[in-house]
Design a protein around this motif. Structure first.
Motif, mmCIF file in Angstrom:
data_model
loop_
_atom_site.group_PDB
_atom_site.id
_atom_site.type_symbol
_atom_site.label_atom_id
_atom_site.label_comp_id
_atom_site.label_asym_id
_atom_site.label_seq_id
_atom_site.Cartn_x
_atom_site.Cartn_y
_atom_site.Cartn_z
ATOM 1 N N GLU A 90 -25.041 32.391 12.260
ATOM 2 C CA GLU A 90 -23.864 31.451 11.897
ATOM 3 C C GLU A 90 -23.410 31.897 10.475
ATOM 4 O O GLU A 90 -22.179 31.908 10.401
ATOM 5 C CB GLU A 90 -24.182 30.184 12.090
ATOM 6 C CG GLU A 90 -23.164 29.066 11.891
ATOM 7 C CD GLU A 90 -23.477 27.791 12.102
ATOM 8 O OE1 GLU A 90 -22.975 27.067 12.900
ATOM 9 O OE2 GLU A 90 -24.421 27.366 11.413
ATOM 10 N N ALA A 91 -24.241 32.254 9.550
ATOM 11 C CA ALA A 91 -24.048 32.302 8.198
ATOM 12 C C ALA A 91 -23.135 33.702 7.913
ATOM 13 O O ALA A 91 -22.266 33.781 7.138
ATOM 14 C CB ALA A 91 -25.063 32.314 7.233
ATOM 15 N N LEU A 92 -23.353 34.759 8.925
ATOM 16 C CA LEU A 92 -22.900 35.859 8.731
ATOM 17 C C LEU A 92 -21.550 35.778 9.472
ATOM 18 O O LEU A 92 -20.707 36.409 8.785
ATOM 19 C CB LEU A 92 -23.885 37.030 9.748
ATOM 20 C CG LEU A 92 -25.116 37.387 9.146
ATOM 21 C CD1 LEU A 92 -25.778 38.150 10.230
ATOM 22 C CD2 LEU A 92 -25.068 38.122 7.666
ATOM 23 N N PHE A 93 -21.409 35.067 10.539
ATOM 24 C CA PHE A 93 -20.072 34.774 11.079
ATOM 25 C C PHE A 93 -19.218 34.199 10.212
ATOM 26 O O PHE A 93 -17.782 34.381 10.145
ATOM 27 C CB PHE A 93 -20.047 34.165 12.497
ATOM 28 C CG PHE A 93 -20.364 35.103 13.326
ATOM 29 C CD1 PHE A 93 -19.369 35.963 13.980
ATOM 30 C CD2 PHE A 93 -21.629 35.204 14.168
ATOM 31 C CE1 PHE A 93 -19.599 36.911 14.955
ATOM 32 C CE2 PHE A 93 -22.032 36.109 15.018
ATOM 33 C CZ PHE A 93 -20.952 36.917 15.751
ATOM 34 N N GLU A 94 -19.911 33.368 9.315
ATOM 35 C CA GLU A 94 -18.944 32.524 8.243
ATOM 36 C C GLU A 94 -18.304 33.534 7.138
ATOM 37 O O GLU A 94 -17.218 33.411 6.672
ATOM 38 C CB GLU A 94 -19.834 31.541 7.603
ATOM 39 C CG GLU A 94 -19.045 30.617 6.812
ATOM 40 C CD GLU A 94 -19.875 29.364 6.041
ATOM 41 O OE1 GLU A 94 -19.406 28.457 5.467
ATOM 42 O OE2 GLU A 94 -21.210 29.447 6.327
ATOM 43 N N MET A 95 -19.056 34.585 6.727
ATOM 44 C CA MET A 95 -18.741 35.411 5.876
ATOM 45 C C MET A 95 -17.649 36.331 6.437
ATOM 46 O O MET A 95 -16.678 36.727 5.812
ATOM 47 C CB MET A 95 -19.885 36.484 5.362
ATOM 48 C CG MET A 95 -20.816 35.831 4.374
ATOM 49 S SD MET A 95 -21.968 37.055 3.686
ATOM 50 C CE MET A 95 -22.873 37.249 5.156
ATOM 51 N N ARG A 96 -17.730 36.805 7.800
ATOM 52 C CA ARG A 96 -16.680 37.531 8.424
ATOM 53 C C ARG A 96 -15.590 36.644 8.630
ATOM 54 O O ARG A 96 -14.328 37.222 8.605
ATOM 55 C CB ARG A 96 -17.262 37.837 9.770
ATOM 56 C CG ARG A 96 -18.443 38.881 9.703
ATOM 57 C CD ARG A 96 -18.811 39.288 11.208
ATOM 58 N NE ARG A 96 -17.969 40.026 11.690
ATOM 59 C CZ ARG A 96 -17.948 40.317 13.051
ATOM 60 N NH1 ARG A 96 -19.084 40.165 13.928
ATOM 61 N NH2 ARG A 96 -17.104 41.016 13.825
ATOM 62 N N ARG A 97 -15.581 35.368 9.050
ATOM 63 C CA ARG A 97 -14.278 34.384 8.843
ATOM 64 C C ARG A 97 -13.664 34.611 7.691
ATOM 65 O O ARG A 97 -12.437 34.470 7.840
ATOM 66 C CB ARG A 97 -14.849 33.036 9.499
ATOM 67 C CG ARG A 97 -13.744 32.091 9.638
ATOM 68 C CD ARG A 97 -13.409 31.391 8.157
ATOM 69 N NE ARG A 97 -14.418 30.911 7.287
ATOM 70 C CZ ARG A 97 -14.989 29.778 7.611
ATOM 71 N NH1 ARG A 97 -14.901 28.879 8.292
ATOM 72 N NH2 ARG A 97 -15.917 29.386 6.576
ATOM 73 N N ASN A 98 -14.377 34.392 6.563
ATOM 74 C CA ASN A 98 -13.716 34.473 5.235
ATOM 75 C C ASN A 98 -12.937 35.661 4.853
ATOM 76 O O ASN A 98 -11.836 35.680 4.310
ATOM 77 C CB ASN A 98 -14.923 34.306 4.172
ATOM 78 C CG ASN A 98 -15.314 32.836 4.072
ATOM 79 O OD1 ASN A 98 -14.883 31.804 4.782
ATOM 80 N ND2 ASN A 98 -16.583 32.853 3.744
ATOM 81 N N ARG A 99 -13.455 36.866 5.453
ATOM 82 C CA ARG A 99 -12.841 38.293 5.233
ATOM 83 C C ARG A 99 -11.697 38.170 5.939
ATOM 84 O O ARG A 99 -10.404 38.672 5.609
ATOM 85 C CB ARG A 99 -13.687 39.408 5.802
ATOM 86 C CG ARG A 99 -14.795 39.546 4.759
ATOM 87 C CD ARG A 99 -15.910 40.489 5.599
ATOM 88 N NE ARG A 99 -17.212 40.515 4.786
ATOM 89 C CZ ARG A 99 -18.347 40.966 5.322
ATOM 90 N NH1 ARG A 99 -18.199 41.192 6.570
ATOM 91 N NH2 ARG A 99 -19.267 41.083 4.696
ATOM 92 N N VAL A 100 -11.292 37.589 7.325
ATOM 93 C CA VAL A 100 -10.021 37.321 8.134
ATOM 94 C C VAL A 100 -9.316 36.570 7.466
ATOM 95 O O VAL A 100 -8.037 36.895 7.284
ATOM 96 C CB VAL A 100 -10.408 36.948 9.556
ATOM 97 C CG1 VAL A 100 -9.191 36.764 10.153
ATOM 98 C CG2 VAL A 100 -11.234 37.998 10.426
#
Length: 215
Positions: A90-100
């Motif tokens: 979930e933390a990894l996807f949070e970083m990917r969401r921030n990039r988008v």
């Protein structure tokens, strides 16, 4: 379809790198069968019987049964494994969401002097969809994992005649991040909004599919 088969099907459709972190439902079922065999052997040796005439062992505390101890030790390990994986992913996807989100910000701030890269909208849409689909897959992991622990405890209680499911679910499973996952739901909503913002630049593109997302 039996739950074990359904769990296998969902697991096979997920990211192959996630495979070791799903609850090992089959192993836990084998642990339960070992408890049942052990209790039958105790019953035969003590010669006690139930009203139905079947040999039964007098109720003993779980800690006095090696089979019970082995089952709950394995159950705790599976719970910890799945919970830690969910939190980290979930933390990894949070970083990917921030990039988008940052890509969308830069796209919205482009000027004639500082234009966005060629095909920036299409690339951002692709990134948005990839993250969204990954979050849907993680939501499936959360739902199926929670169900797996509930069902395996129900199976345990049915076979051993102990009552452990309600307390274990309330005090342990339901406290894990994958039991409710509010952050994941929030990210799904944000990705849907970001996708809609980018599609205003490309109105011909269809909206993202939820892939059977639960409400």
């Amino acid at each position: 379809m039996r739950f074990g088969q359904k769990l296998d099907d969902v697991r096979c459709g997920s990211d192959p790198e996630w495979w070791p972190y799903w609850p090992n439902y089959k192993m836990l079922k084998m642990r339960i069968k070992a408890i049942q065999v052990h209790r039958c052997e105790e019953s035969a040796s003590e010669g006690s019987s139930s009203e139905s005439g079947e040999a039964r062992v007098a109720p003993a505390t779980i800690r006095q049964s090696a089979g019970e101890v082995a089952f709950f030790k394995a159950l705790h390990m599976e719970l910890r494994k799945s919970a830690e994986f969910f939190t980290a992913t979930e933390a990894l996807f949070e970083m990917r969401r921030n990039r988008v989100r940052e890509g969308l910000r830069q796209l919205g701030n482009q000027t004639n002097e500082a234009p966005a890269p060629q095909h920036a909208e299409s690339l951002l849409l692709e990134s948005c969809l990839n993250v969204y689909k990954g979050l849907i897959m993680l939501e499936n992991f959360a739902v199926m994992s929670h169900t797996a622990f509930s069902k395996i405890l129900k199976k345990h209680d049915k076979r051993t005649q102990y009552s452990t499911r309600e307390q274990f679910m309330r005090n342990l499973v339901n406290l894990q991040s994958f039991a409710r996952y509010p952050k994941l739901k929030q990210m799904l909503g944000e990705l849907e909004k970001m996708y809609a913002e980018v599609t205003t630049l490309q109105p011909a593109l269809p909206p993202p599919s939820s892939g059977g997302r639960r409400g």
